[in-house]
Design a protein around this motif. Structure first.
Motif, short mmCIF file in Angstrom:
data_model
loop_
_atom_site.label_atom_id
_atom_site.label_comp_id
_atom_site.label_asym_id
_atom_site.label_seq_id
_atom_site.Cartn_x
_atom_site.Cartn_y
_atom_site.Cartn_z
N ARG A 1 0.85 -1.19 0.00
CA ARG A 1 0.00 0.00 0.00
C ARG A 1 0.88 1.24 0.00
O ARG A 1 2.04 1.19 0.41
N THR A 2 0.34 2.35 -0.46
CA THR A 2 1.08 3.60 -0.47
C THR A 2 0.92 4.29 0.86
O THR A 2 -0.21 4.63 1.26
N ARG A 3 2.02 4.51 1.56
CA ARG A 3 1.99 5.23 2.82
C ARG A 3 2.06 6.74 2.57
O ARG A 3 1.30 7.50 3.15
N PHE A 4 3.02 7.17 1.73
CA PHE A 4 3.14 8.58 1.34
C PHE A 4 3.26 8.63 -0.17
O PHE A 4 4.19 8.04 -0.74
N ALA A 5 2.36 9.32 -0.82
CA ALA A 5 2.38 9.38 -2.28
C ALA A 5 3.41 10.37 -2.80
O ALA A 5 3.85 10.28 -3.95
N ARG A 6 3.82 11.32 -1.96
CA ARG A 6 4.71 12.37 -2.43
C ARG A 6 5.73 12.71 -1.33
O ARG A 6 5.38 13.29 -0.31
N VAL A 7 6.98 12.29 -1.56
CA VAL A 7 8.09 12.62 -0.66
C VAL A 7 9.17 13.27 -1.51
O VAL A 7 9.61 12.70 -2.50
N VAL A 8 9.60 14.45 -1.12
CA VAL A 8 10.53 15.24 -1.92
C VAL A 8 11.96 14.99 -1.43
O VAL A 8 12.25 15.07 -0.23
N ASP A 9 12.85 14.67 -2.37
CA ASP A 9 14.27 14.61 -2.04
C ASP A 9 14.79 16.02 -1.83
O ASP A 9 14.75 16.85 -2.75
N PRO A 10 15.29 16.36 -0.63
CA PRO A 10 15.71 17.73 -0.37
C PRO A 10 16.92 18.17 -1.19
O PRO A 10 17.18 19.36 -1.31
N ARG A 11 17.65 17.23 -1.76
CA ARG A 11 18.84 17.57 -2.54
C ARG A 11 18.52 17.86 -4.00
O ARG A 11 19.02 18.81 -4.58
N GLU B 1 4.43 0.55 1.45
CA GLU B 1 4.62 -0.26 2.65
C GLU B 1 3.99 -1.63 2.45
O GLU B 1 2.84 -1.74 2.00
N CYS B 2 4.75 -2.67 2.77
CA CYS B 2 4.24 -4.03 2.67
C CYS B 2 3.15 -4.23 3.72
O CYS B 2 3.37 -4.00 4.91
N GLN B 3 2.00 -4.68 3.29
CA GLN B 3 0.89 -4.87 4.22
C GLN B 3 1.08 -6.08 5.13
O GLN B 3 0.45 -6.18 6.18
N ASP B 4 1.97 -6.99 4.74
CA ASP B 4 2.21 -8.19 5.56
C ASP B 4 3.27 -7.94 6.63
O ASP B 4 3.07 -8.27 7.80
N CYS B 5 4.42 -7.35 6.24
CA CYS B 5 5.52 -7.22 7.20
C CYS B 5 5.76 -5.79 7.65
O CYS B 5 6.50 -5.56 8.62
N GLY B 6 5.17 -4.78 6.97
CA GLY B 6 5.33 -3.39 7.36
C GLY B 6 6.58 -2.71 6.85
O GLY B 6 6.83 -1.53 7.15
N LEU B 7 7.40 -3.40 6.06
CA LEU B 7 8.63 -2.80 5.54
C LEU B 7 8.29 -1.74 4.50
O LEU B 7 7.50 -1.98 3.59
N GLY B 8 8.88 -0.56 4.65
CA GLY B 8 8.67 0.52 3.70
C GLY B 8 9.66 0.46 2.55
O GLY B 8 10.84 0.13 2.75
N HIS B 9 9.20 0.81 1.36
CA HIS B 9 10.02 0.78 0.14
C HIS B 9 9.95 2.16 -0.53
O HIS B 9 8.85 2.66 -0.79
N THR B 10 11.08 2.74 -0.84
CA THR B 10 11.13 3.97 -1.64
C THR B 10 10.87 3.61 -3.09
O THR B 10 11.49 2.69 -3.64
N ARG B 11 9.96 4.33 -3.74
CA ARG B 11 9.63 4.11 -5.15
C ARG B 11 9.71 5.43 -5.91
O ARG B 11 9.22 6.44 -5.43
N PRO B 12 10.32 5.42 -7.12
CA PRO B 12 11.15 4.34 -7.67
C PRO B 12 12.53 4.34 -7.02
O PRO B 12 12.92 5.32 -6.40
N GLN B 13 13.24 3.25 -7.18
CA GLN B 13 14.63 3.19 -6.71
C GLN B 13 15.54 3.50 -7.91
O GLN B 13 15.56 2.75 -8.88
#
Length: 295
Positions: A2-12, A21-33
């Motif tokens: 599931r999408t936890r945050f749809a918009r995160v800005v790289d400050p650089r 975020e994985c709904q089973d284990c809760g691990l967050g993934h940055t997209r795209p990598q």
């Protein structure tokens, strides 16, 4: 997923990423990598990130290592993601025989340290009594594979000590996509206690101890995140404290420093409270291979 945050800005770079975020284990993934991460680090990322708190930070980390690994001298320590090598230098003064890995090893090598660019390059050198990852696991392309390799590199009785930003902590929940320690896309993964424990178990490691604070990380997490909500340019206060270039105007730099100093003082009581609640901005664990872990 599931999408936890749809918009995160790289400050650089000001590029936009999302955090899934994985709904089973809760691990967050940055997209795209990004395929090539080097442009997102640049020449100034690795050195001096702790500023005036470096000596304090290293002393605290050495105390944690001693609690996890014991105080005997002459043993081997590997620091994965060693940055400018300041922790390795401090550990060497305490009697450890040290090696490190770092994406950009120039600064640590100039300090006289033996540092490799990749984990795979250092593993043939022998077994380690302690392996540390101070805010580096979240940077790895494949953290599970990395942990499995490192678990196999431990000497009998060896221990891994690692720290990550706590993506399930109060700070992360309060500040959301403005949280300073998201640091996308350099942070490719985002761990809470549950997701980190599950990954360590999958890597054949058993968690022995938890700690829930790195004081300067947690205070900066509150102060700079609040400023990221209030000010147009992100991370100006942090950049000024660590001597890094900033895009903020002179007025914004002065205002960020004044407000950031006040917010840092105000952050101390809530940082203490969230630490006691085990919901701080940082999660630290020590873990040993499952077969060697005490019952």
């Amino acid at each position: 997923m599931r999408t936890r945050f749809a918009r995160v800005v790289d400050p650089r770079t000001h590029e936009i990423f999302s955090l899934d975020e994985c709904q089973d284990c809760g691990l967050g993934h940055t997209r795209p990598q990004p395929e090539d991460l080097q442009p997102y680090y640049g020449d100034t990322y690795h050195g001096g990130r702790h500023g005036m708190t470096a000596a304090w930070c290293n002393a605290r980390r050495l105390r944690l290592v001693q609690r996890a690994a014991g105080g005997e001298t002459g043993r081997r320590l590997l620091d994965v993601g060693c940055g400018d090598g300041s922790f390795l230098l401090a550990a060497r003064k305490r009697g450890w025989r040290v090696l490190g890995t770092e994406f950009n090893p120039r600064g640590a090598r100039e300090a006289g340290l033996e540092v490799y660019e990749r984990i795979e390059e250092v593993l043939p050198s022998g077994k380690f009594d302690c392996i540390t990852l101070w805010h580096s696991l979240e940077h790895l392309r494949d953290p599970l594979a990395g942990l499995r390799r490192l678990a196999g590199a431990l000497a009998p009785g060896g221990v891994i000590v690692l720290a990550v930003p706590d993506a399930d902590g109060v700070q992360a929940r309060l500040f959301g996509p403005a949280w300073f320690h998201l640091d996308v896309p350099r942070h490719l993964y985002h761990f809470g206690r549950g997701s980190l424990t599950r990954m360590l178990e999958r890597a054949g490691l058993r968690v022995e101890r938890h700690w829930h604070q790195e004081f300067e990380y947690d205070v900066m997490g509150v102060a700079q995140s609040a400023l990221n909500v209030l000010m147009p340019t992100p991370n100006v206060f942090f950049d000024r404290l660590t001597g890094k270039p900033s895009e903020g105007s002179p007025t914004e730099r002065a205002l960020s420093f004044a407000l950031g100093s006040a917010l840092s003082a105000l952050a101390m009581p809530p940082v203490t409270l969230t630490t006691l609640l085990e919901r701080g901005g940082t999660l630290i664990v020590s873990a040993r291979p499952t077969a060697a872990a005490p019952s």
